[in-house]
Write a protein that holds these residues in place. Structure first.
Motif, mmCIF file in Angstrom:
data_model
loop_
_atom_site.group_PDB
_atom_site.id
_atom_site.type_symbol
_atom_site.label_atom_id
_atom_site.label_comp_id
_atom_site.label_asym_id
_atom_site.label_seq_id
_atom_site.Cartn_x
_atom_site.Cartn_y
_atom_site.Cartn_z
ATOM 1 N N ALA A 68 -2.053 -5.476 -8.751
ATOM 2 C CA ALA A 68 -2.290 -4.193 -8.236
ATOM 3 C C ALA A 68 -1.633 -3.276 -9.147
ATOM 4 C CB ALA A 68 -1.767 -4.019 -6.821
ATOM 5 N N THR A 78 -3.076 2.085 -3.860
ATOM 6 C CA THR A 78 -4.235 1.631 -3.656
ATOM 7 C C THR A 78 -4.603 1.236 -2.173
ATOM 8 O OG1 THR A 78 -5.522 -0.251 -4.276
ATOM 9 C CG2 THR A 78 -3.315 -0.929 -3.995
ATOM 10 N N SER A 79 -5.793 0.930 -1.719
ATOM 11 C CA SER A 79 -6.073 0.591 -0.397
ATOM 12 C C SER A 79 -5.581 -0.882 0.101
ATOM 13 C CB SER A 79 -7.571 1.000 -0.226
ATOM 14 O OG SER A 79 -8.299 0.156 -0.809
ATOM 15 N N ASP A 138 -8.438 -3.280 -1.234
ATOM 16 C CA ASP A 138 -8.325 -3.816 -2.477
ATOM 17 C C ASP A 138 -7.064 -4.753 -2.576
ATOM 18 O OD1 ASP A 138 -10.145 -2.186 -3.263
ATOM 19 O OD2 ASP A 138 -8.965 -0.337 -3.754
ATOM 20 N N ILE A 139 -5.866 -4.412 -1.780
ATOM 21 C CA ILE A 139 -4.749 -5.450 -1.713
ATOM 22 C C ILE A 139 -5.346 -6.779 -1.217
ATOM 23 C CG2 ILE A 139 -2.683 -5.904 -0.729
ATOM 24 C CD1 ILE A 139 -2.208 -3.829 -3.065
ATOM 25 N N THR A 192 -3.680 -2.964 -12.673
ATOM 26 C CA THR A 192 -5.033 -2.311 -12.104
ATOM 27 C C THR A 192 -4.760 -0.833 -12.071
ATOM 28 O OG1 THR A 192 -5.768 -4.038 -10.973
ATOM 29 C CG2 THR A 192 -6.984 -2.148 -10.435
ATOM 30 N N ALA A 193 -3.658 -0.440 -11.600
ATOM 31 C CA ALA A 193 -3.333 1.073 -11.452
ATOM 32 C C ALA A 193 -2.620 1.572 -12.886
ATOM 33 C CB ALA A 193 -1.916 1.184 -10.408
ATOM 34 N N SER A 237 -9.682 -4.387 -14.518
ATOM 35 C CA SER A 237 -10.206 -4.436 -13.121
ATOM 36 C C SER A 237 -9.329 -5.274 -12.316
ATOM 37 C CB SER A 237 -11.562 -4.942 -12.995
ATOM 38 O OG SER A 237 -11.797 -6.024 -13.343
ATOM 39 N N SER A 238 -9.409 -5.244 -11.130
ATOM 40 C CA SER A 238 -8.381 -6.155 -10.410
ATOM 41 C C SER A 238 -8.850 -7.683 -10.553
ATOM 42 C CB SER A 238 -8.550 -5.782 -8.697
ATOM 43 O OG SER A 238 -9.841 -5.969 -8.357
ATOM 44 N N THR A 286 0.759 -1.388 -0.178
ATOM 45 C CA THR A 286 -0.140 -0.158 0.135
ATOM 46 C C THR A 286 0.624 1.446 0.111
ATOM 47 O OG1 THR A 286 -0.078 -0.026 2.435
ATOM 48 C CG2 THR A 286 -1.629 -1.137 1.373
#
Length: 276
Positions: free
Chosen positions: A180, A150-151, A154-155, A183-184, A189-190, A145
């Motif tokens: 992750a 990302t939070s 989410d991770i 996605t970034a 999407s993840s 994180t």
């Protein structure tokens, strides 16, 4: 003879007058001396009175100065007390703000810790990690994180998905980091990115150590084609089951999927197109 008698009488009268004059002079001298003593006494009293007045004036002046100094000290002390009072008010207000912040920070920290533990409980459930391995994995996920925007929720969700897809617990941290990042940096999407990596590992025998290279291939094909990463991954997921029978590697499946997506082939028709 009568003449002598008269002379003696005159001499006696003269002698009497002389004696009276001497007595009167003595009385006058005595009175003068008494008057002088009275004058001296009065002069002494006057002098003492003058000295007393001067001493009183000096004492009054000193008393006035002392009073002024005392009053100044009292005023200064009052001003100091007022300043100290307001300073204490400021300290009290500042402490109230600081204590409120500390209480809020403590409450927030406790809330975050609870959220982290709740999210990681799902990771433990799907991956089966326990004990020291679970603590190490949780530390790795928290560290992500700070590197990826990302939070933790989410991770942890990506790590949970990895466990559901059968990713080994030793490769969960690498799987989570790669998904992750995808996605970034892409429109994936993840869930889509994680599912694609899981299928590639299961159907094309891609080890966890190669997830980074596979993600780089997806990103590069997306940049160099007119298709998006989501379209490429959707077709690659359809082709991965037959790619192993055709002897295709994961990178080749990604390249072929990019070509098909660029010409408008729909994911659900991609497998039939290649088979024919």
């Amino acid at each position: 003879r009568s003449k002598i008698i008269a002379q003696n009488a005159a001499l006696a009268t003269y002698s009497s007058n002389i004696a009276a004059a001497v007595t009167a002079e003595r009385n006058m001298v005595a009175q003068a001396m008494q008057t002088n003593r009275i004058f001296n006494a009065r002069q002494s009293i006057f002098n003492q009175t003058a000295k007393a007045q001067i001493s009183y004036a000096a004492s009054a002046s000193r008393a006035g100065l002392a009073y002024g100094a005392s009053q100044t000290q009292i005023d200064d002390a009052n001003a100091s007390l007022i300043t100290q009072r307001y300073a204490l008010y400021d300290v009290a207000r500042s402490w109230a703000v600081v204590s409120g912040v500390l209480i809020a920070a403590g409450g927030y920290a406790a809330k975050v810790a609870i959220q982290y533990e709740s999210a990681f409980a799902q990771v433990r459930r799907t991956t089966g990690v326990t004990g020291a391995a679970a603590s190490s994995l949780k530390a790795e996920l928290i560290s992500l994180t700070t590197d990826i925007p990302t939070s933790f929720a989410d991770i942890a969700g990506i790590a949970k998905l990895g466990g559901q897809l059968g990713i080994a617990s030793s490769g969960i941290d690498n799987f989570t980091a790669v998904v992750a990042k995808l996605t970034a940096t892409t429109d994936l999407s993840s869930e889509a990115a994680g599912t694609a990596l899981g299928r590639f590992q299961a159907l094309l025998n891609v080890p966890s150590s190669q997830f980074e290279n596979l993600a780089s291939s997806i990103l590069k094909v997306g940049i160099n084609s007119v298709a998006t990463e989501t379209q490429i991954v959707a077709i690659a997921t359809q082709l991965s089951s037959m790619g192993s029978f055709a002897g295709l590697t994961a990178d080749q499946v990604i390249g072929l999927s990019g070509a098909l997506a660029s010409v408008g082939v729909q994911p659900e028709l991609a497998r039939g197109t290649i088979t024919r």
